[in-house]
Scaffold this active site. Structure first.
Site, PDB file in Angstrom:
ATOM      1  N   LYS A   1      45.600  -2.261  18.326  1.00 22.11           N
ATOM      2  CA  LYS A   1      45.028  -2.202  19.676  1.00 22.11           C
ATOM      3  C   LYS A   1      45.884  -1.365  20.629  1.00 22.11           C
ATOM      4  O   LYS A   1      45.393  -0.889  21.648  1.00 22.11           O
ATOM      5  CB  LYS A   1      44.796  -3.603  20.218  1.00 22.11           C
ATOM      6  CG  LYS A   1      43.665  -4.291  19.476  1.00 22.11           C
ATOM      7  CD  LYS A   1      43.229  -5.593  20.076  1.00 22.11           C
ATOM      8  CE  LYS A   1      42.005  -6.129  19.367  1.00 22.11           C
ATOM      9  NZ  LYS A   1      42.278  -6.546  17.966  1.00 22.11           N
TER      10      LYS A   1
HETATM   11  C1  LIG Z   1      41.287  -6.588  16.952  1.00 25.17           C
HETATM   12  C2  LIG Z   1      41.752  -6.556  15.546  1.00 25.17           C
HETATM   13  C3  LIG Z   1      40.876  -6.288  14.474  1.00 25.17           C
HETATM   14  C4  LIG Z   1      39.378  -6.098  14.657  1.00 25.17           C
HETATM   15  O1  LIG Z   1      39.038  -4.929  15.345  1.00 25.17           O
HETATM   16  P1  LIG Z   1      37.599  -4.782  16.019  1.00 25.17           P
HETATM   17  O2  LIG Z   1      37.666  -3.530  16.790  1.00 25.17           O
HETATM   18  O3  LIG Z   1      37.438  -5.994  16.896  1.00 25.17           O
HETATM   19  O4  LIG Z   1      36.600  -4.747  14.923  1.00 25.17           O
HETATM   20  C5  LIG Z   1      41.403  -6.252  13.188  1.00 25.17           C
HETATM   21  N1  LIG Z   1      42.716  -6.475  12.964  1.00 25.17           N
HETATM   22  C6  LIG Z   1      43.578  -6.742  13.964  1.00 25.17           C
HETATM   23  C7  LIG Z   1      44.996  -7.008  13.632  1.00 25.17           C
HETATM   24  C8  LIG Z   1      43.137  -6.778  15.289  1.00 25.17           C
HETATM   25  O5  LIG Z   1      44.009  -7.043  16.261  1.00 25.17           O
END
Ligand SMILES: *Cc1c(COP(=O)(O)O)cnc(C)c1O
Length: 511
Positions: free
Chosen positions: A118
């Site tokens: 993120k």
């Molecule tokens: C947020 C997240 C995801 C999922 O991503 P999306 O964009 O919500 O599909 C997968 N792995 C981790 C570690 C995350 O923080």
């Protein structure tokens, strides 16, 4: 090129600027913002973009989605430079080899400040918020009220820190993050609470994650409070997050091309998915012209997306707690964007307004007591042409962490989310009738140090394995000794929260 945005649900909002789409986040009709037209990459991009750095590539892509009268070339370049200067890897998102299979590659997205994917989006979003606010405030006279944003969010652990690191020390932005006391891991809590910048406020709330989330909704719904404090969000439906994530699809394509040493190859991307934000960026990359054979949705047991691709039925069921908590969702908020394009191609008859109407009706059915909707066979078939999917259990997740450690020469350690991706990938490699020279890029979304319990459960039995030595980076190790800033909230009610927010904001002003 129009470079404006529209809502997925209605006709009312269809010439929204990039800035409005980012600052408001959600359309007034409850829909999500999408570009009015998906821009095409230049005809010669496979050559012209091949040797660009991550930052240069980000610029070329973002330029196609943001009008230069909104952000100049020089400013956009600067925003991008600043956003990725905080990453530890020179490549920002390196592509590494998992040597148990020749055609399996792992795209490491966790080299940002909080060790999670993120960061790729939120480092950029934070700088963008600050940029827009500074510009608005530059024309204000002495004593005139400045434009501000108070970002309010709830976290069950993982996403809070990425938002905090994206927004720390940004002018005219304040951040309130609530988490349930005692229900996030010590490391996750330390990552959030050791950020002691003036504008960051972490609330440890007696209650559950759902209590925290309800409080956030109540704060947003309080019109009077909102008028004064301009409450905002940086959640996964913000368009800037999707945009920032497109870069690594293009970048990894070029990395792969260099690694395989020919342009005669096929590629599939496997994406551990929750809210469908990460993989949606891959969809836009493909629509822009990137030659991707398939996007593969990797879900844990919260597999609404996998069920939809199999059946065409999108139905809410209660969320399960799994070993990959960042993917524990009951509906995928960004899926609406993807579905819009599938409906437009089929039942929407290529008409934006009709597509929006169909979408509005689906979303009304989903939020009614029925809790589900069914798309036509044509629409789900359109989705299947782009997407494959799998659902992965906790047992499989643990087994993949073990097997990867055991079978790779450098004893590679996966986090549980990335392991959901690799499990899906291995299922696909064995089952799919792939074209010759097909490569898989599996996205790695978090560093294993963030999920110590599951990693230790998988690897604890191996002789010589040590979490402290093999997994935990020194930077995260030292957090436990650093000063913390936490406000304990004993009673999870709206008045207590709002009073606490007002108090914290007052402390912050000109401290
Ligand atoms: C947020 C997240 C995801 C999922 O991503 P999306 O964009 O919500 O599909 C997968 N792995 C981790 C570690 C995350 O923080």
């Amino acid at each position: 090129m129009s470079q404006v945005y529209r809502s997925t649900r209605s006709a009312a909002e269809q010439a929204i600027t990039f800035e409005e789409a980012i600052i408001t986040g959600l359309a007034k009709d409850g829909g999500l913002f999408i570009p009015s037209e998906i821009p095409q990459a230049p005809k010669d991009f496979l050559q012209a973009w091949e040797n660009l750095s991550f930052e240069e590539l980000a610029f070329e892509i973002m330029r196609l989605y943001i009008a230069d009268k909104e952000i100049s070339d020089a400013d956009l370049r600067q925003l991008i430079e600043k956003s990725y200067s905080t990453f530890r890897a020179k490549d920002v998102t390196p592509l590494v080899k998992i040597d148990s299979k020749d055609n399996l590659h792992l795209l490491e997205l966790f080299h940002g400040p909080t060790y999670a994917f993120k960061d790729v989006a939120l480092q950029f979003v934070g700088n963008l918020f600050e940029y827009f606010l500074q510009r608005k405030n530059a024309s204000k006279k002495e004593g005139e009220q400045r434009d501000i944003i108070t970002v309010v969010g709830a976290t069950s652990g993982d996403t809070g820190s990425a938002a905090i690191y994206g927004l720390r020390n940004k002018k005219d932005v304040s951040v309130i993050i609530m988490y349930p006391t005692g229900r996030v891991s010590p490391l996750q809590e330390e990552q959030m609470t050791t950020v002691t910048d003036d504008n960051i406020h972490t609330f440890s709330v007696k209650g559950t994650f759902d209590d925290c989330q309800s409080l956030v909704k109540e704060v947003f719904a309080d019109v009077k409070f909102n008028d004064t404090y301009h409450v905002g969000a940086v959640n996964s439906i913000n368009w800037a997050r999707i945009l920032a994530q497109m870069t690594y699809y293009f970048y990894s394509y070029f990395q792969l091309k260099k690694q395989v040493g020919t342009s005669d190859f096929h590629v599939k991307y496997v994406v551990p998915s929750g809210n469908f934000g990460d993989i949606l960026a891959g969809f836009f990359a493909k629509e822009m012209g990137l030659p991707v054979d398939k996007l593969v949705v990797a879900t844990n047991e919260n597999n609404i997306l996998h069920r939809f691709i199999n059946s065409g039925k999108y139905d809410k069921v209660p969320v399960k707690v799994t070993y990959s908590p960042a993917m524990d969702i009951c509906v995928s908020s960004n899926f609406e964007r993807f579905l819009w394009y599938m409906i437009k191609k089929t039942d929407g008859g290529n008409d934006d307004l009709k597509t929006g109407e169909i979408m509005s009706n689906f979303m009304a059915e989903l939020s009614s007591t029925k809790g589900e909707f069914n798309v036509s066979q044509e629409t789900v078939q359109a989705a299947r042409e782009l997407l494959d999917s799998a659902s992965v259990t906790n047992e499989e997740t643990v087994a993949t962490i073990k097997e990867t450690y055991d079978s790779t020469s450098n004893k590679y350690i996966l986090d549980p989310h990335s392991a959901v991706g690799i499990t899906t990938c291995l299922k696909q490699i064995d089952a799919a009738q792939d074209a010759p020279n097909t490569h898989y890029i599996s996205l790695s979304t978090a560093h294993p140090a963030k999920f110590s319990e599951v990693v230790n459960l998988a690897l604890g039995g191996f002789e010589g394995y040590s979490f402290e030595n093999d997994v935990l980076p020194a930077e995260l190790k030292q957090l436990s000794t650093m000063p913390k800033k936490i406000r304990l909230i004993e009673h999870a009610d709206l008045k207590t929260i709002e009073d606490a927010i007002v108090e914290e904001l007052a402390k912050e002003k000109k401290a």
